[in-house]
Write an enzyme that holds these catalytic residues in place. Sequence first.
Site, short mmCIF file in Angstrom:
data_model
loop_
_atom_site.label_atom_id
_atom_site.label_comp_id
_atom_site.label_asym_id
_atom_site.label_seq_id
_atom_site.Cartn_x
_atom_site.Cartn_y
_atom_site.Cartn_z
CE LYS A 44 8.12 8.89 0.95
NZ LYS A 44 9.32 8.40 1.00
N GLY A 46 5.03 4.54 -3.46
CA GLY A 46 5.94 3.12 -3.80
C GLY A 46 6.71 3.12 -4.94
CB THR A 104 7.59 11.76 -14.43
OG1 THR A 104 7.05 12.89 -14.21
CG2 THR A 104 6.56 10.67 -15.09
CG HIS A 105 6.60 12.18 -8.52
ND1 HIS A 105 6.33 10.94 -8.21
CD2 HIS A 105 7.97 12.47 -7.81
CE1 HIS A 105 7.25 10.02 -7.41
NE2 HIS A 105 8.22 11.19 -7.20
CB SER A 135 4.11 8.14 2.88
OG SER A 135 5.41 8.04 2.71
CE1 TYR A 190 4.07 1.42 -0.88
CE2 TYR A 190 2.60 0.49 0.70
CZ TYR A 190 3.78 0.97 0.44
OH TYR A 190 4.54 0.76 1.52
CG MET A 229 13.86 -2.62 -1.42
SD MET A 229 12.73 -2.12 -2.80
CE MET A 229 13.40 -0.48 -2.98
#
Length: 290
Positions: A44, A46, A104-105, A135, A190, A229
């Site tokens: 979360k 971006g 990937t996170h 978020s 971001y 978006m």
Amino acid sequence: MTAFDEPRFVDGVLHSSVTSDELLKAIRKLDIRDDDVIVVSYPKAGTTWTQEIVSILFYGCDIEKADEKYIRHRFLFLDMKKLDSSLGPHEIAASLPSPRLIKTHLQSNEMPEQLTTTKAKIVFIARNPKDNAVSLFHFSNAIAPRDRQQSWSDFFTDFCEEKVIMGGWFKINTYWWSRRQDKNVLFLKYEDMQKDLTGGIMKISEFFGWPIPDGKLDEIVEHCTFSNMKSNPKTNYSDSPSLDVNSTPFMRKGKVGDWKNYFTVAQNEAFDKLYEEKMKDTGLLFDYEL
């Protein structure tokens, strides 16, 4: 089964059952190709926004071609095994033609070992931790079973203690910030993208060496605004079976400073102190309002 079933800690990082121990071991050994295109982020922060920009540039600035596929089908999500697939993402990755688009996170101790030495281009998108926490709070509750949904107060505590799914914000951000001078790493914020989307898109274009044809930049900028978006079914995850987008949209507000509607004065003071302790001497600073 959801992404929140049977969560457990693996080497200090909270994971769900769809990120099994076996998968984590396999990901570490994944062969990374020099022409791989990899988007990395804390959840979360971006991620989808960055993916959309990268993929449009990847497809030669052909927006219609990029949007032939849903964003989740353009990039291989390395971290989780799909419930409807017998193959793990590492196995799917091995079968994909080059160049591959990957996201990937994963924390630094979980990512493929070759990412420390590869020539593959890596974009890391960072978001100020206060907005990022808010978020992630909404998203986590949106996909969690009702009996595991949290109050903001409880989530805030877990976020500060790095007990949320995919681990700690501090760890992943400090790692990629430390690699920001690497030639194959682009560290983006971001908030900077919010202030100057045109400049952000140009940075990504220059980083990859993907030129933007004359007359195309304004079109891409307009396409990649938050409002467009959010209304785009190819990027807003409205087709996701695990997310009730009517109650909690995947793209909720996208604003810088929404954290002020959630953080109490005491929480804000405690977090500022924690940030100072965790990020001391890193030089990594963020805008918390625009």
